[in-house]
Design a protein around this motif. Structure first.
Motif, short mmCIF file in Angstrom:
data_model
loop_
_atom_site.label_atom_id
_atom_site.label_comp_id
_atom_site.label_asym_id
_atom_site.label_seq_id
_atom_site.Cartn_x
_atom_site.Cartn_y
_atom_site.Cartn_z
N VAL A 21 93.49 -67.05 -51.93
CA VAL A 21 93.20 -68.40 -51.43
C VAL A 21 91.81 -68.83 -51.90
O VAL A 21 90.87 -68.02 -51.94
CB VAL A 21 93.28 -68.43 -49.88
CG1 VAL A 21 92.93 -69.81 -49.35
CG2 VAL A 21 94.68 -68.03 -49.42
N ALA A 50 96.80 -71.90 -46.98
CA ALA A 50 96.91 -70.67 -46.18
C ALA A 50 95.58 -70.40 -45.48
O ALA A 50 94.52 -70.85 -45.93
CB ALA A 50 97.30 -69.48 -47.06
N THR A 89 95.28 -63.94 -45.48
CA THR A 89 94.65 -64.47 -46.68
C THR A 89 93.38 -63.70 -47.06
O THR A 89 92.77 -63.02 -46.25
CB THR A 89 94.27 -65.94 -46.48
OG1 THR A 89 93.29 -66.03 -45.43
CG2 THR A 89 95.48 -66.78 -46.11
N ILE A 140 96.03 -72.35 -51.74
CA ILE A 140 96.45 -71.11 -52.38
C ILE A 140 96.21 -71.23 -53.88
O ILE A 140 96.51 -72.25 -54.50
CB ILE A 140 97.94 -70.82 -52.09
CG1 ILE A 140 98.15 -70.57 -50.60
CG2 ILE A 140 98.43 -69.61 -52.89
CD1 ILE A 140 99.59 -70.32 -50.20
#
Length: 523
Positions: free
Chosen positions: A286, A304, A309, A292
């Protein structure tokens, strides 16, 4: 309207949906949250739930109650094909189906990370869900009930030996809270003493709680030792088969409760089922603006946040250059993510996530706590108040805040509730034990079959007697004997057996008897 799909209703997912409801205009977007559970769990409260200091339902937030404008689906997202912008949703009942979206937000969180240590998968329990915290609490209470009715010995020692694996914040908090809980229980169990309880924490590193200073961590170790809790540093768990703890130091003991808190990992079911880029530790790659992708390659329409992440930590304080997986980051990332989605929908640019760690605060049982912010460290009772004050206010929604704080006030005056509800895992056991059931058909058939031969056997002698009497009556001697005798034969059949013969032809038989009698008299 563009469809926004949020995968996961934890910290980041709940706050994203909550703030989207606040900032989106009517008709600007349609939001759907998909999560296997219909609630968000406030995980910093799990140690206190395990220690009976917080009512379990007060530490969770019902998604449907507080997300009035959002569609909530209690199901799993088992596949994401962002190339076609379709997600596969698997409900608890029914077949999987395809969900079309325009924007996706992946906030599926993390799960407990374990290692292939013998016995861990079979004997240990994690501390990531409210159900696990409740099970830990009930196990402690049930073990005290059992131990109080047993004589001193190895079996009682096993019941009163509690082990925690992992010396991070979660591990130390639940370890210290359980020690406090057990100490408070002793007044209700006069058969047990403080020395009967045993607490062990196993940490592979040479220190605990890396989020605080070394001096503060040493104070925590000293405090735990004074309260009768043993911490094993530079020690690895080698085996837990059958509840027998074997350590790398050669020590061995039996424990009936093993709590695993040695790390987390990104939800593998969601990560592996998607076509998004993944970094070396299995987390979604990310950008700092929570989209993303990488610095050079952005996955349009995909966002995200949270523990699933690898978000760059622009403050420079993260581990490996990324934000650590904790509630402090997840909550703030969720809020920014909602702002960025609204900004992009309106043709504006997203902002990058930047949050400097405000410090760390931990509760170590009633009256004990630590607080660390930079070089400032507070220990003991003031830190415990800081811990409760911070998390009491950080709990989302005023409805939940009031429930939690009111529960603390009740416990202050009334004490902790010490009722174990372990039987809730088998709620029908008491009903089934005394419930009446119809006899199975396989048992009724042999009984009927056994009665039939008995009736047939009883009927055969009677039938033979009737047949014999009928045949004898046809001979002259028999007819004469029947007519001249005043006494019935000894082997004569009962009245019921004679009935068939009389019914045959009573008038004809009488005439024949009279004829034979007259012939004899003439001779």
């Amino acid at each position: 309207m563009p469809k926004i799909l949020i995968v996961g209703g934890g910290y980041a997912g709940f706050y994203t949906a909550w703030k989207l409801e606040k900032w989106l205009r009517k008709g600007e977007a349609d939001v759907t949250v998909v999560d296997p559970l219909p609630y968000m769990t406030y995980q910093p409260f799990l140690p206190e739930v395990a220690a009976g200091s917080i009512e379990p339902r007060h530490s969770v937030v019902a998604l449907r109650r507080h997300l009035k404008k959002t569609t909530v689906l209690t199901a799993k997202v088992t596949g994401i094909n962002h190339a076609t912008k379709q997600a596969t949703i698997t409900p608890p009942v029914g077949d999987p189906y395809t969900f079309d979206y325009d924007i996706i937000v992946v906030t599926a969180g993390a799960v407990s990370r374990t290692f292939p240590i013998p016995g861990v998968a079979d004997e240990a329990i994690g501390l990531k869900t409210i159900e696990e915290a409740v099970a830990i609490r009930d196990r402690v209470l049930t073990n005290f009930d059992k131990a109080a009715a047993m004589p001193a010995g190895p079996e009682r020692d096993r019941l009163l030996t509690f082990t925690v694996v992992g010396g991070g914040f979660a591990g130390i908090e639940v370890f210290a809270e359980l020690r406090s809980f057990a100490s408070s229980l002793l007044s209700s169990y006069p058969q047990l003493t403080f020395d009967d309880t045993h607490f062990h924490l196993i940490e592979a590193m040479g220190r605990i709680m890396p989020e605080v200073s070394l001096e503060t961590s040493h104070w925590v170790l000293k405090n735990l030792a004074q309260r009768g809790a043993e911490v094993h540093l530079d020690t690895q768990l080698k085996s837990a088969v059958g509840g027998v703890i074997e350590l790398s130091t050669g020590e061995s003991f039996e424990s009936d409760l093993i709590v695993w808190t040695a790390g987390v990992m990104a939800n593998p079911a969601v990560v592996r089922g998607s076509d998004f880029p993944v970094e070396e530790r299995g987390r979604l790659q990310v950008r700092a603006d929570l989209r993303i992708g990488t610095e050079d390659d952005i996955v349009e329409g995909a966002w995200a946040a949270g523990d699933i992440t690898a978000v760059p930590d622009l403050s420079g304080g993260g581990v490996g250059g990324y934000c650590v997986p904790n509630a402090q980051h997840a909550v703030r990332q969720g809020k920014l993510l909602a702002k960025n989605i609204v900004a992009v929908l309106r043709g504006e640019g997203p902002k990058e996530y930047l949050h400097k760690n405000m410090g760390a605060v931990a509760g170590l049982g009633i009256g004990y706590g630590v607080f660390q912010s930079g070089k400032i460290a507070i220990k003991g009772l003031p830190a415990w108040f800081a811990h409760r004050g911070y998390h009491g206010l950080a709990m989302p929604t005023w409805e939940r805040k009031i429930r939690v704080i009111w529960g603390w006030i009740n416990n202050f005056f009334l004490g902790r509730d010490i009722v174990s509800l372990a039987a809730v895992t088998t709620p029908r056991a008491a009903f089934e034990e005394f419930a009446s059931r119809p006899k199975p058909a396989v048992e009724a058939a042999p009984v009927a079959a056994a009665k039939a031969p008995a009736k047939a056997a009883a009927a055969k002698p009677a039938a033979k007697t009737v047949a014999a009497k009928t045949a004898a009556a046809k001979t002259p001697a028999a007819k004469t004997a029947a007519a001249t005798s005043d006494v019935a034969p000894a082997d004569a059949a009962p009245a019921k057996a004679k009935a068939p013969a009389k019914a045959r032809a009573p008038k004809k038989v009488a005439a024949e008897v009279v004829e034979v009698a007259e012939a004899v008299a003439a001779k």
